[in-house]
Design an enzyme around this catalytic site. Structure first.
Site, mmCIF file in Angstrom:
data_model
loop_
_atom_site.group_PDB
_atom_site.id
_atom_site.type_symbol
_atom_site.label_atom_id
_atom_site.label_comp_id
_atom_site.label_asym_id
_atom_site.label_seq_id
_atom_site.Cartn_x
_atom_site.Cartn_y
_atom_site.Cartn_z
ATOM 1 N N GLU A 1 29.988 45.719 52.466
ATOM 2 C CA GLU A 1 31.010 45.878 53.515
ATOM 3 C C GLU A 1 30.441 46.334 54.854
ATOM 4 O O GLU A 1 31.004 47.199 55.512
ATOM 5 C CB GLU A 1 32.082 46.867 53.023
ATOM 6 C CG GLU A 1 32.797 46.363 51.792
ATOM 7 C CD GLU A 1 33.679 47.404 51.119
ATOM 8 O OE1 GLU A 1 34.741 47.027 50.620
ATOM 9 O OE2 GLU A 1 33.306 48.592 51.090
HETATM 10 C C1 TNX Z 1 35.132 48.680 47.577
HETATM 11 S S1 TNX Z 1 32.906 47.973 45.846
HETATM 12 C C2 TNX Z 1 33.986 49.391 47.866
HETATM 13 C C3 TNX Z 1 34.048 50.855 47.857
HETATM 14 C C4 TNX Z 1 35.428 51.384 47.634
HETATM 15 C C5 TNX Z 1 36.131 50.566 46.565
HETATM 16 C C6 TNX Z 1 37.491 51.083 46.242
HETATM 17 C C7 TNX Z 1 32.115 48.262 47.024
HETATM 18 C C8 TNX Z 1 30.742 47.844 46.930
HETATM 19 N N1 TNX Z 1 32.731 48.840 48.030
HETATM 20 O O1 TNX Z 1 33.524 51.354 49.056
HETATM 21 O O2 TNX Z 1 35.327 52.699 47.233
HETATM 22 O O3 TNX Z 1 36.221 49.253 47.005
HETATM 23 O O4 TNX Z 1 38.050 50.422 45.141
#
Ligand code: TNX
Length: 490
Positions: free
Chosen positions: A303
Site C-alpha cells: 500500500e
Molecule cells: C491491509 S494487508 C493492510 C494492513 C491493514 C489491514 C487491515 C496489508 C499488507 N496491509 O495495513 O492493517 O489491511 O485488515
C-alpha cells in the site's frame, strides 16, 4: 472412551495413522529415554517431559540409553528414522509399554511431542496411550501467523502465549509486524527515537510500547525452543508515519507529521529521493538482521500509495541490495511483484486480485495469505464486535475451505512455500481479543499448511475441531463458538 474418536481428533491431521496392538500407561516408573549423542532429540525431550510432568504429575526422568529400551518408556531416537520424514517430520509408535519417536531434527521431535500431547486427554487422565503408528511430515515448509504489534502493542508475555498456542498446532513461523503509521515497536540503537517516540503511539484506544533488544532476543529464543522462527517486519516505504514523526529528515518536506491514531492506510512515505532514507534503511535492517536469529527480513512494501511506481521500483532496488548485504532472505507483501524480484525473494500474497503467477514465474516462492480466507482480523459474521470486514466475513468454514495451490490461477505446488494467517490489530486491545480472532480459525490454517490435500473434508474436520473445545478450554483460550461446529459443551 471411544478409541477411534481419540485418535482421529488430531489437528493437523497426520499423513498416516494406523491402529495397532499395544498400550503405554504412564506411572511413577515411566521414563524418557534418549539415544546417546542426539542433542536435538534431547532438547525436544526436555521440553516434552516438562509438559507431561505438569499434566500427569509423574516424575518422568530423562535418561540417555545406550541400549534400545524395551518397556515403560518414551524413546527418542534418530536411528531408523525414514528419509521421507524430512526436516520436520517424525514417526510415533505406541506398542506394548513403549513409545518410540523418530525424527531427524529438533523440529521433528518437537512436533512429535505436540502430537503426543493431543493423543492424551485434554486435562484429566487416564494417562495412557493406545497402540498406534503415525508417520507424519508437513506439506508446506512455511506455516505461519502474523501478529500486528504496531497498531496496538502486545507484551513479551502475551507474544509468548501466542507462540505456545501456535506451537501446539505445529506452526513454525511467527511474523511480527513491528512498525506502521501508528507505532514503532523495536529499539534501533542508531535511531533511538523510533522506539522512544514511535513506541508511545498506537491506534486510538490501543496500547503503546516497544521491545528492547533484549526482549526481542528473549522472544526469539522462546520461539526457537518451540521450533518456531521469528520473521520481523519493518514496513517500507509506506506505513511509516511513526518513523516520519520521530525523524523530520526522513520526510520529503523535512517536517515531522503528527502521530497518527486512525486506521487509514497509504498516506505516508519515506522520502525515497533522499540519501538519508537509505542510511536509515541500512541502519534499521542491519541492526534487525543482527538481532534476529532467523534467516528472514520482511520489508513490507504494501500500500505504498504515496510513491509513484517509478519511485517504488527504485526504492525496492536499493532495499534489495541492503537486504542482500545483511545475508538475509527478503520477504515482502505482494506489491513487490511490481518491482524487480530476485529468485530468492519470498512474496506474501494477500490481495484478492494479484499477479501471483508472475511472481512464481520469476522464481520467487509464495507465502499464501489470501485476505478473503485467512485475514483473521476479518469478522466471523456481521455481529462480530471485533475486527473489520473490507475483505470478507470469514466463518470457520471459509478459513478452512480453500487450498494454497488453487486459490489463485496458474500456480503449482512447488511455487508455494506455505501459508500465513495475518492478524491486524486496529480493533484489538487485549490478548483475549487476539485469541478470539485466532481461535478456532487458526486450527484450519494449521491443517492447510501441514496436512495432505487429499481427503480434506469440512464435514470430517468440523467433528475433529469440536473435540478441541476442551483442549482450548484447559488452556484458557477465549474462542469463538461458531454455530458451524458441533461443540459438545455448553
Ligand atoms: C491491509 S494487508 C493492510 C494492513 C491493514 C489491514 C487491515 C496489508 C499488507 N496491509 O495495513 O492493517 O489491511 O485488515
Amino acid at each position: 472412551m471411544n478409541k477411534d474418536v481419540l485418535y482421529k481428533d488430531l489437528i493437523p491431521k497426520p499423513v498416516s495413522i494406523k491402529r495397532q496392538e499395544g498400550l503405554l500407561c504412564f506411572g511413577v516408573e515411566t521414563k524418557i529415554c534418549v539415544q546417546p549423542g542426539c542433542d536435538q532429540a534431547l532438547k525436544a525431550a526436555e521440553h516434552i517431559a516438562q509438559t507431561l510432568r505438569s499434566l500427569t504429575g509423574f516424575p518422568l526422568p530423562i535418561e540417555i540409553c545406550t541400549e534400545e529400551p524395551k518397556q515403560g518408556c518414551l524413546f527418542f531416537t534418530s536411528q531408523g528414522a525414514r528419509g521421507e520424514l524430512g526436516e520436520e517430520g517424525y514417526s510415533l509408535t505406541v506398542s506394548a509399554g513403549l513409545v518410540t519417536i523418530r525424527a531427524h531434527t529438533f523440529p521433528g521431535f518437537f512436533f512429535a511431542g505436540q502430537t503426543l500431547r493431543q493423543l492424551l486427554p485434554p486435562g484429566e487422565g487416564p494417562w495412557q496411550l493406545e497402540g498406534v503408528e503415525i508417520i507424519d511430515y508437513p506439506r508446506f515448509a512455511w506455516r505461519g501467523a502474523m501478529l500486528d504489534v504496531a497498531r496496538s502493542f502486545f507484551s513479551v508475555d502475551e507474544v509468548k502465549r501466542v507462540i505456545d498456542l501456535l506451537a501446539g498446532y505445529k506452526f513454525n513461523r511467527l511474523h511480527l509486524h513491528l512498525s506502521d503509521d501508528q507505532g514503532w515497536r523495536i529499539m534501533i540503537d542508531s535511531w533511538p527515537n523510533l522506539a522512544l517516540h514511535g513506541g508511545s503511539g498506537a491506534v486510538e484506544g490501543g496500547r503503546a510500547g516497544y521491545y528492547t533488544k533484549d526482549q526481542y532476543r528473549e522472544i526469539a529464543a522462546y520461539a526457537q525452543r518451540r521450533a518456531m522462527v521469528l520473521v520481523p517486519e519493518i514496513d517500507l516505504p509506506g506505513h511509516t508515519n511513526a518513523a516520519l514523526a520521530a525523524y523530520p529528515e526522513l520526510n520529503r518536506d523535512g517536517i515531522a507529521p503528527e502521530p497518527y491514531r486512525g486506521i487509514q492506510v497509504g498516506f505516508s512515505t519515506l522520502a525515497v529521493e533522499k540519501e538519508i532514507t537509505y542510511q536509515f534503511v541500512r541502519d534499521v535492517l542491519g541492526e534487525l538482521a543482527e538481532l534476529t536469529p532467523g534467516p528472514y527480513l520482511h520489508v513490507g512494501g504494501d500500500e505504498a500509495h504515496s510513491t509513484t511506481l517509478e519511485e517504488y521500483k527504485l526504492f525496492l532496488e536499493r532495499v534489495h541490495t541492503i537486504v542482500a548485504e545483511t545475508g538475509k532472505t527478503l520477504v515482502g507483501w505482494d506489491e513487490i511483484i511490481q518491482a524487480g524480484l530476485e529468485p530468492t525473494d519470498l512474496v506474501q500474497i494477500w490481495r484478492r486480485e494479484t499477479k501471483a503467477q508472475a511472481a512464481a514465474g520469476r522464481g520467487a516462492k509464495l507465502i499464501m495469505s489470501p485476505c478473503h480466507h485467512i485475514y483473521l482480523d476479518m469478522k466471523y459474521n456481521p455481529e462480530t464486535v471485533l475486527g473489520q470486514d473490507w475483505a470478507a466475513l470469514i466463518e470457520v468454514k471459509d478459513a478452512y475451505g480453500w487450498d494454497p495451490v488453487t486459490v489463485y490461477p496458474g500456480l503449482a505446488e512447488e511455487d508455494i512455500l506455505g501459508v500465513e494467517a495475518p492478524l491486524w490489530a486496529e480493533t484489538l486491545r487485549t490478548i483475549k481479543d487476539v485469541e478470539y480472532m485466532l481461535f478456532p480459525r487458526i486450527l484450519g490454517v494449521a491443517e492447510i499448511g501441514w496436512s495432505p490435500r487429499e481427503g480434506r473434508s469440512w464435514e470430517e474436520y468440523r467433528q475433529r475441531l469440536a473435540a478441541h473445545e476442551p483442549r482450548l478450554e484447559v488452556q484458557g483460550v477465549h474462542f469463538y463458538r461458531s454455530p458451524q461446529v458441533p461443540w459438545k459443551g455448553r
